[in-house]
Design a protein around this motif. Structure first.
Motif, PDB file in Angstrom:
ATOM      1  N   ILE A   9      33.664  81.254-127.647  1.00 56.51           N
ATOM      2  CA  ILE A   9      33.531  82.675-127.977  1.00 56.51           C
ATOM      3  C   ILE A   9      32.580  82.871-129.150  1.00 56.51           C
ATOM      4  N   LEU A  10      31.578  83.712-128.933  1.00 57.13           N
ATOM      5  CA  LEU A  10      30.584  84.050-129.958  1.00 57.13           C
ATOM      6  C   LEU A  10      30.326  85.554-129.897  1.00 57.13           C
ATOM      7  N   ASN A  11      30.513  86.230-131.015  1.00 53.43           N
ATOM      8  CA  ASN A  11      30.323  87.683-131.059  1.00 53.43           C
ATOM      9  C   ASN A  11      31.137  88.402-129.998  1.00 53.43           C
ATOM     10  N   GLY A  12      32.357  87.909-129.749  1.00 51.45           N
ATOM     11  CA  GLY A  12      33.253  88.562-128.807  1.00 51.45           C
ATOM     12  C   GLY A  12      32.972  88.268-127.353  1.00 51.45           C
ATOM     13  N   GLN A  13      31.955  87.459-127.072  1.00 50.48           N
ATOM     14  CA  GLN A  13      31.587  87.137-125.700  1.00 50.48           C
ATOM     15  C   GLN A  13      31.820  85.657-125.415  1.00 50.48           C
ATOM     16  N   ARG A  22      23.212  77.715-131.915  1.00 57.52           N
ATOM     17  CA  ARG A  22      23.536  79.131-131.714  1.00 57.52           C
ATOM     18  C   ARG A  22      22.457  79.857-130.922  1.00 57.52           C
ATOM     19  N   GLU A  23      21.208  79.531-131.187  1.00 55.54           N
ATOM     20  CA  GLU A  23      20.107  80.236-130.531  1.00 55.54           C
ATOM     21  C   GLU A  23      20.014  79.925-129.044  1.00 55.54           C
ATOM     22  N   SER A  24      20.746  78.913-128.573  1.00 59.17           N
ATOM     23  CA  SER A  24      20.713  78.554-127.149  1.00 59.17           C
ATOM     24  C   SER A  24      21.756  79.303-126.325  1.00 59.17           C
ATOM     25  N   ALA A  25      22.521  80.182-126.960  1.00 59.31           N
ATOM     26  CA  ALA A  25      23.678  80.805-126.308  1.00 59.31           C
ATOM     27  C   ALA A  25      23.286  81.598-125.066  1.00 59.31           C
ATOM     28  N   GLY A  53      33.844  81.229-135.858  1.00 57.24           N
ATOM     29  CA  GLY A  53      34.590  80.506-136.875  1.00 57.24           C
ATOM     30  C   GLY A  53      33.890  79.225-137.275  1.00 57.24           C
ATOM     31  N   ALA A  54      33.407  78.495-136.274  1.00 63.27           N
ATOM     32  CA  ALA A  54      32.696  77.248-136.569  1.00 63.27           C
ATOM     33  C   ALA A  54      31.435  77.500-137.379  1.00 63.27           C
ATOM     34  N   PHE A  55      30.812  78.676-137.174  1.00 62.57           N
ATOM     35  CA  PHE A  55      29.606  79.011-137.917  1.00 62.57           C
ATOM     36  C   PHE A  55      29.905  79.711-139.239  1.00 62.57           C
ATOM     37  N   ALA A 130      31.161  62.968-132.445  1.00 65.11           N
ATOM     38  CA  ALA A 130      30.365  61.808-132.848  1.00 65.11           C
ATOM     39  C   ALA A 130      28.988  61.801-132.198  1.00 65.11           C
ATOM     40  N   ARG A 131      28.059  61.297-132.968  1.00 64.69           N
ATOM     41  CA  ARG A 131      26.690  61.064-132.481  1.00 64.69           C
ATOM     42  C   ARG A 131      26.295  59.655-132.904  1.00 64.69           C
ATOM     43  N   GLY A 132      25.992  58.802-131.925  1.00 62.00           N
ATOM     44  CA  GLY A 132      25.607  57.444-132.251  1.00 62.00           C
ATOM     45  C   GLY A 132      26.666  56.677-133.020  1.00 62.00           C
ATOM     46  N   GLY A 133      27.933  56.959-132.712  1.00 63.40           N
ATOM     47  CA  GLY A 133      29.018  56.241-133.361  1.00 63.40           C
ATOM     48  C   GLY A 133      29.407  56.761-134.721  1.00 63.40           C
ATOM     49  N   ARG A 134      28.790  57.846-135.170  1.00 63.73           N
ATOM     50  CA  ARG A 134      29.081  58.427-136.477  1.00 63.73           C
ATOM     51  C   ARG A 134      29.688  59.818-136.297  1.00 63.73           C
ATOM     52  N   VAL A 135      30.763  60.068-137.005  1.00 63.61           N
ATOM     53  CA  VAL A 135      31.365  61.400-136.976  1.00 63.61           C
ATOM     54  C   VAL A 135      30.403  62.389-137.617  1.00 63.61           C
ATOM     55  N   VAL A 136      30.280  63.571-136.979  1.00 64.09           N
ATOM     56  CA  VAL A 136      29.437  64.627-137.528  1.00 64.09           C
ATOM     57  C   VAL A 136      30.283  65.877-137.729  1.00 64.09           C
ATOM     58  N   ILE A 137      30.101  66.517-138.874  1.00 64.81           N
ATOM     59  CA  ILE A 137      30.884  67.695-139.246  1.00 64.81           C
ATOM     60  C   ILE A 137      29.949  68.812-139.689  1.00 64.81           C
ATOM     61  N   GLU A 138      30.547  69.927-140.114  1.00 69.93           N
ATOM     62  CA  GLU A 138      29.770  71.081-140.598  1.00 69.93           C
ATOM     63  C   GLU A 138      28.729  71.499-139.561  1.00 69.93           C
ATOM     64  N   GLY A 139      29.243  71.824-138.356  1.00 67.05           N
ATOM     65  CA  GLY A 139      28.334  72.237-137.285  1.00 67.05           C
ATOM     66  C   GLY A 139      27.451  71.111-136.797  1.00 67.05           C
TER      67      GLY A 139
END
Length: 236
Positions: A9-13, A22-25, A53-55, A130-139
């Motif tokens: 869900i983004l902007n209610g949609q 985000r720009e790929s939505a 929320g994630a953003f 995860a990307r390449g075996g590493r946890v990724v956070i903050e979007g």
């Protein structure tokens, strides 16, 4: 093995993103319309992500998510923008089946323990993106260590399940990479739900045979590359 259609869900949609950008939505209508669409097709649970929320807008889409929970009455796992114990409690108290703790679980690991003790492990899912075996956070912008180590730590803290998202293949509709999933399952006894790259019934069968407890269908479902029926049959 459970099949979870994604309702992001983004902007209610209800939207789908490519690689979390985000720009790929691409929008597909309201969250409730899409939830009913997938439930009518045979799904019996939903994977809901509050992308606003994630953003950074934790209070966004509360009305839409509450409506979805109340109107469908099915099991919902929810992630995105859960930044505190209070955020998690609020969602659980309105009927979310389990909360997915991502960045906050890495920043404040004790939140996993505290919520598991308060609500029960079955309502607390730790996110391992995860990307390449590493946890990724903050979007997915910041690396935070080895994904297997984090999975083991979340299990020790009392999480009831793990959501593994392979960021490298997420949203591309090019199939899964089974090896990171295999390694994860070798390092945890927790139920693991897999997201990212699930495109065909063959992908679902591979994950079933590996022993995962659930799969999330996102872009491939919305683009018609796989159906709920095909996925459920492959999951059996």
């Amino acid at each position: 093995m459970m099949v979870f259609p994604a309702v992001d869900i983004l902007n209610g949609q209800c939207v789908q993103l490519v690689q979390g950008k985000r720009e790929s939505a691409v929008a597909y209508g309201t969250p409730l319309e899409n939830a009913r669409r997938w439930l009518d097709a045979g799904a019996d649970a939903l994977h809901v992500i509050n992308l606003d929320g994630a953003f950074g807008s934790a209070q966004a889409n509360v009305r839409e998510i509450r409506e979805l929970i109340q109107e469908t009455g099915v099991f919902v796992e929810l992630g995105g923008g859960i930044r505190s114990r209070e955020d998690a409690r609020a969602w659980l108290e309105i009927g979310v089946g389990r909360v997915i703790l991502g960045t906050v679980a890495v920043r404040e690991p004790e939140i996993v323990r505290d919520l598991s003790l308060e609500f029960g492990p079955e309502q607390v899912m730790a996110g391992v993106d995860a990307r390449g075996g590493r946890v990724v956070i903050e979007g997915w912008e910041e690396e935070a260590g080895d994904y297997l180590s984090w999975a083991e730590h979340f299990e020790m803290l009392g999480a009831g399940s793990l959501l593994f998202t392979n960021v490298s293949v997420e949203g591309l509709c090019r199939g899964i990479d089974p090896e990171p999933v295999r390694h994860l399952l070798e390092h945890t006894d927790l139920p693991v739900v897999v997201a990212g790259g699930v495109t065909t019934p063959a992908d679902v069968r591979i994950l079933r045979d590996l022993g995962v407890s659930g799969v999330v269908l996102g872009s491939a479902l919305y683009s018609g590359k796989i159906t709920i029926r095909e996925a459920r049959e492959a999951a059996q």
